[in-house]
Design a protein around this motif. Structure first.
Motif, PDB file in Angstrom:
ATOM      1  N   SER A 235      -3.194   2.060  -1.415  1.00 34.38           N
ATOM      2  CA  SER A 235      -2.865   1.818  -2.814  1.00 34.38           C
ATOM      3  C   SER A 235      -4.121   1.972  -3.654  1.00 34.38           C
ATOM      4  O   SER A 235      -5.192   1.456  -3.319  1.00 34.38           O
ATOM      5  CB  SER A 235      -2.310   0.403  -2.948  1.00 34.38           C
ATOM      6  N   GLY A 236      -4.037   2.701  -4.764  1.00 29.43           N
ATOM      7  CA  GLY A 236      -5.203   2.877  -5.627  1.00 29.43           C
ATOM      8  C   GLY A 236      -6.135   3.972  -5.185  1.00 29.43           C
ATOM      9  O   GLY A 236      -7.169   4.207  -5.805  1.00 29.43           O
TER      10      GLY A 236
ATOM     11  N   ASN B 242      -6.672   6.553 -12.017  1.00 28.09           N
ATOM     12  CA  ASN B 242      -6.998   6.030 -10.699  1.00 28.09           C
ATOM     13  C   ASN B 242      -7.842   4.757 -10.820  1.00 28.09           C
ATOM     14  O   ASN B 242      -7.673   3.803 -10.055  1.00 28.09           O
ATOM     15  CB  ASN B 242      -7.739   7.105  -9.899  1.00 28.09           C
TER      16      ASN B 242
ATOM     17  N   ILE C 117       6.874   3.833   1.596  1.00 24.63           N
ATOM     18  CA  ILE C 117       6.113   3.648   0.367  1.00 24.63           C
ATOM     19  C   ILE C 117       6.252   2.189  -0.022  1.00 24.63           C
ATOM     20  O   ILE C 117       7.361   1.689  -0.199  1.00 24.63           O
ATOM     21  CB  ILE C 117       6.662   4.550  -0.754  1.00 24.63           C
ATOM     22  N   SER C 118       5.111   1.494  -0.127  1.00 19.55           N
ATOM     23  CA  SER C 118       5.114   0.041  -0.348  1.00 19.55           C
ATOM     24  C   SER C 118       6.079  -0.649   0.610  1.00 19.55           C
ATOM     25  O   SER C 118       6.841  -1.526   0.222  1.00 19.55           O
ATOM     26  CB  SER C 118       5.512  -0.302  -1.788  1.00 19.55           C
TER      27      SER C 118
ATOM     28  N   ALA D 232       3.065   4.020 -11.036  1.00 15.09           N
ATOM     29  CA  ALA D 232       2.154   3.455 -10.038  1.00 15.09           C
ATOM     30  C   ALA D 232       1.566   4.547  -9.155  1.00 15.09           C
ATOM     31  O   ALA D 232       0.481   4.398  -8.601  1.00 15.09           O
ATOM     32  CB  ALA D 232       2.894   2.429  -9.184  1.00 15.09           C
ATOM     33  N   ILE D 233       2.331   5.647  -9.011  1.00 18.02           N
ATOM     34  CA  ILE D 233       1.859   6.765  -8.194  1.00 18.02           C
ATOM     35  C   ILE D 233       1.918   8.027  -9.041  1.00 18.02           C
ATOM     36  O   ILE D 233       2.924   8.286  -9.701  1.00 18.02           O
ATOM     37  CB  ILE D 233       2.756   6.961  -6.946  1.00 18.02           C
TER      38      ILE D 233
ATOM     39  N   THR E  90      -2.305   5.166  -7.756  1.00 26.18           N
ATOM     40  CA  THR E  90      -2.522   6.032  -6.610  1.00 26.18           C
ATOM     41  C   THR E  90      -2.299   7.471  -7.051  1.00 26.18           C
ATOM     42  O   THR E  90      -1.279   7.778  -7.649  1.00 26.18           O
ATOM     43  CB  THR E  90      -1.523   5.689  -5.492  1.00 26.18           C
TER      44      THR E  90
ATOM     45  N   MET F 118      -0.306   2.254   1.249  1.00 28.43           N
ATOM     46  CA  MET F 118       0.848   2.321   0.348  1.00 28.43           C
ATOM     47  C   MET F 118       1.809   3.435   0.748  1.00 28.43           C
ATOM     48  O   MET F 118       2.994   3.233   0.885  1.00 28.43           O
ATOM     49  CB  MET F 118       0.367   2.599  -1.068  1.00 28.43           C
TER      50      MET F 118
ATOM     51  N   LYS G 290       8.805   4.985 -10.353  1.00 26.57           N
ATOM     52  CA  LYS G 290       7.465   4.504 -10.054  1.00 26.57           C
ATOM     53  C   LYS G 290       6.483   5.658  -9.926  1.00 26.57           C
ATOM     54  O   LYS G 290       5.275   5.457  -9.824  1.00 26.57           O
ATOM     55  CB  LYS G 290       7.478   3.699  -8.740  1.00 26.57           C
TER      56      LYS G 290
END
Ligand SMILES: Nc1ncnc2c1ncn2[C@@H]1O[C@H](COP(=O)(O)OP(=O)(O)OP(=O)(O)O)[C@@H](O)[C@H]1O
Ligand SMILES: Nc1ncnc2c1ncn2[C@@H]1O[C@H](COP(=O)(O)OP(=O)(O)OP(=O)(O)O)[C@@H](O)[C@H]1O
Ligand SMILES: [Mg+2]
Ligand SMILES: [Mg+2]
Lengths: 217, 303, 303, 217
Positions: A27-28, A184, A61-62, A157-158, A189, A1, A80
């Motif tokens: 990611s994650g 998490n 990023i993505s 998301a982050i 992430t 990611m 995000k």
């Protein structure tokens, strides 16, 4: 990611804070960033949120190249991200509640659910009783927890945390780490820059170590 | 969507209002400053409007003096007056009886009681007319026509007199223009600076909003509201000052009016003028806020 | 001790200067704002000074008109003039030849070429004098004395005329007073607010200094310097505006002077006026700074 | 030297931050203050420097009753104290050098020795190279060290440090603690509020523990 390729950052005064950094966070994933004072941890985190731009190299990023993002697109990238700033950056002319409300106002959240969300975030960091106080009336640790509430309220998301437990005692630090872990676990992430040895001791997450701007894995 | 937009703007509006009230001294002082700054050019505007109405026809269209024969009767005078007024080339007719002319002489020269010293009034009755045309040809034509009337001794049009009056009016206009320019620069600078300085104290807020993903227009919005509201309040203060000033001034004018037996009264601001004043001041505040916020936003942009 | 004091103050002075230069836009805008705000009352002051010099004697001391006999010779006129000037009761003597009187009549009435229409000038030569005394008794005494001179046909003093002029001058004074009051409030508010807002952006510095043991006077010092310096710069700007405005205005007055054949020129600011302007503006800046800092200091006091 | 007798502090909003605290610190002693976030540590330290006034009780420093100090006398009390604020309070419009210079300017120090003193203080915290930088260009840990330099530059009789190592890695924290100890050895009374367990572990100094405004010895 998050992928850094050959990223360097030289500040206008000539100081090279990051030197050819290669990095990849899935990611994650949950990652710790450590290193001496002045090693470049904050600089690295700021690059992710496009608060600083790299002198050379590519940050994606993505799949989006941050280094070439148009100014008009930057706000949407930042929404995000939940960023816990090392120097807090609280607004001292608004209440605790309004400070946490800000990220929701910015992204036009539904007015009916907004108050409930703010209270949920304050509850998670143990500040629900202080929602009407002004930040000037908070202790150092309470301010730090307020920053954390503000960073997670819009469920980013982050999550980027720059020294999130510097002013917290061991128990609160453990609570906050548990909070990060729970984020998490639902797919967020998480990147945490810290000096706190006790946080790093018994973790099974990846630890990145910066030394004078270089990544020493 | 529309509703969300309304709630958003309503929220910002009330937030701004609350903030204005939260710092009463700063807000009040700034509003007074802006009010006074605005009231000055507004006052000049009112004076100019009034002067123009007063002196407009006099200065702008050419004027001719018709001196009547010394022995003209009241009857003939009326007849001449009627014929002059019916003439389409003539814009306005003003009769100056010999007594009035003498009085004016006494007033302006500081010489009093000339009649007493002379035994009798040596001046003729006269008409002063303003004409539509102002080409030399047309004026000469008119002069010749009028000269032929039996009651009229002599027709005169004097460009020197008009030149002098015009020079005086030019000077007045120049003074007003100078003042107005100075004041316009002043109010723009004052409103701009006041709002800019107030916003400087909110640097943190602008910076943080930017860092957590607010768009430029979102960040600007409360400041624009703030600037426009402050500007509006300043405009309203200026309007109030104007109304009070005109009223007080007119009270003073009453004495003068009685002495000179003429109707001297400043006309108040029209509805249109008032609205323009408010809109202009609101716009100025908005502009000051816009420029200050934009410059902060630009500084925080990553490079 | 003295040396330490000097070094301290010198240090603060240069620190302040450096800061003014470090934020050029804020400093410049504020200085322009203050300069314009100050130049307006200063301009009014200059106009009033000039008007007073111009109209002072005319309005304040009573005036008398002496009409000479129609057949008075040039020789007798000279004699009368000399005798009037030698009289200690008489402040000033102005001769108005009949031609001038006629010309003035034409100018003021709009009636031109009266002489042409009349064939000859019907007006007498006259003197206008201003007297030292202004009690009714003394004036009547003087009138009776002068009336007995053989060349003099008639002596007149007209209080109505003076009343009218005074009413006009009163109105002028009232307008000037109103404007001056408004502007005084304005400049005080503007300078005060400008410096206050600039200091608001330095809240941190005041707070920290207080917390690490600075005395109130130490904390205030740089801000007082800052306020006074800004005020001085504003005053200097106002001075510059005044000088330029007077020069430009006088250029315009040349045309008018030529037309009316009199010497109309605004007198520039005197050295004293200039110094007063600078001192006053410096003081205002200092006061604005003082009040703002004091209010901050008070807020930070432990309770 | 520092004596608290029955000291309570209730903030204007009604919250009681300190409740009947009795305390005595001898001249030249070094004391740690610990406790949860919000326990009242900062409040206690602020009372010593007269930044807050107690609601009731008596505080004496070298025999002077702080609670009854006239406003004009407060600056002279504060000059005897070096205070490291939890929220730093740096001036962002001056260089690092000028930030450290401030305490010396305030107390009219001799101009000739001033620059040398500032550089010595910066050197002790490892910031000599950054003397011309602006604080905005410092990392979080560098800012914290700058605060420490500012607090010690005028060689105060009492050193109060509120969470001085929250943003510092272990090595720097050890250096800073060594610095404090060396001050203590030349007779400076030192009070340190901290959460940092590693600082408390191997110390032979007294540790005071606050719990919800009460001292639990
Ligand atoms: N000005 C104030 N007004 C009202 N309440 C205050 C004020 N300052 C502090 N408090 C409250 O008093 C309590 C104690 O604050 P203090 O700053 O002393 O805590 P602390 O022990 O330093 O905590 P931390 O370790 O988080 O810095 C906190 O709950 C705080 O919210
Ligand atoms: N805006 C800037 N201009 C110039 N130099 C800077 C700037 N920001 C940071 N630096 C320098 O870059 C280096 C790295 O800074 P950074 O904030 O990334 O460190 P860090 O690893 O976060 O340290 P800490 O743990 O102390 O927060 C530091 O030496 C700092 O002085
Ligand atoms: Mg950092
Ligand atoms: Mg604390």
């Amino acid at each position: 990611m998050i992928i850094f390729k050959n990223v360097s950052k030289r500040y206008p005064d000539g100081y090279v804070a990051l030197n050819n950094v290669d990095l990849s966070v899935a990611s994650g994933e949950m990652v710790f960033l450590t290193g001496h004072s002045g090693a470049g941890k904050s600089t690295l985190l700021k690059l992710i949120a496009a608060i600083e731009r790299p002198t050379s190299g590519v940050i994606t990023i993505s799949g989006q190249n941050i280094a070439q993002l148009k100014p008009a697109a930057i706000p949407y990238l930042r929404r995000k991200i939940g960023f816990i700033f090392q120097d807090h950056k609280l607004l001292f002319d608004r209440t605790v509640f309004d400070n946490v409300l800000l990220p929701l106002q910015i992204s036009n959240f539904d007015h009916n659910t907004v108050a409930a969300r703010v209270r949920a975030a304050l509850d998670k960091v143990g500040l629900l009783k202080k929602e009407k106080a002004m930040p000037i009336a908070l202790s150092g640790g309470e301010r730090q927890r307020l920053c954390i509430a503000r960073a997670v309220v819009h469920r980013p998301a982050i999550l980027i945390a720059d020294e999130p437990t510097g002013n917290l005692d061991v128990e609160y630090a453990r609570d906050i780490m548990a909070l990060f872990t729970s984020f998490n676990q639902v797919g967020v992430t998480v990147l945490i820059a810290t000096h706190d040895a006790s946080l790093l001791e018994d973790t099974q997450h990846r630890i990145l170590s910066l030394k004078q701007g270089k990544l020493a894995t | 969507m529309m509703r969300a937009w309304l709630t958003q703007h309503g929220f910002v509006f009330f937030l701004t209002l609350r903030r204005l009230i939260a710092t009463p001294l700063t807000s009040l002082l700034s509003i007074i400053v802006m009010g006074i700054a605005l009231s000055l050019p507004a006052g000049i505007y009112v004076l100019m409007q009034n002067l123009q109405a007063f002196s407009g026809q006099m200065a702008d269209s050419p004027q001719m003096s018709l001196f009547l024969k010394l022995d003209t009767t009241q009857d003939s005078i009326e007849k001449v007056n009627q014929r002059l007024e019916e003439n389409p080339q003539i814009l306005s007719v003003r009769f100056i009886p010999k007594d009035a002319a003498l009085q004016q002489l006494q007033q302006s020269s500081g010489l009093t009681d000339i009649a007493a010293s002379l035994g009798r009034n040596p001046l003729p009755d006269a008409f002063v007319i303003h004409t539509q045309e102002n080409t030399a040809d047309a004026l000469e034509q008119l002069r010749l026509t009028l000269q032929k009337w039996p009651e009229i001794e002599h027709v005169q049009f004097d460009s020197a007199w008009i030149e002098r009056l015009n020079a005086l009016l030019d000077l007045g206009r120049f003074a007003v223009l100078m003042l107005a320019t100075l004041l316009s620069v002043a109010i723009i600078a004052i409103m701009f600076n006041t709002i800019r300085l107030q916003i400087l104290t909110k640097r943190d807020e602008i910076e943080l909003s930017k860092l957590i993903g607010a768009t430029d227009s979102f960040i600007q919005r409360p400041f624009l509201y703030f600037g426009a509201l402050q500007g509006l309040a300043g405009g309203a203060t200026a309007w109030l000052i104007m109304v009070l000033a005109i009223r007080t001034f007119n009270e003073q004018l009453i004495t003068l009016s009685q002495l000179y037996a003429i109707d001297l009264q400043l006309q108040p601001l029209t509805m249109m003028d008032s609205i323009s004043l408010l809109l202009f001041s609101g716009w100025l505040g908005w502009l000051g806020a816009r420029i200050s916020v934009a410059s902060h936003l630009w500084q925080i942009e990553p490079k």
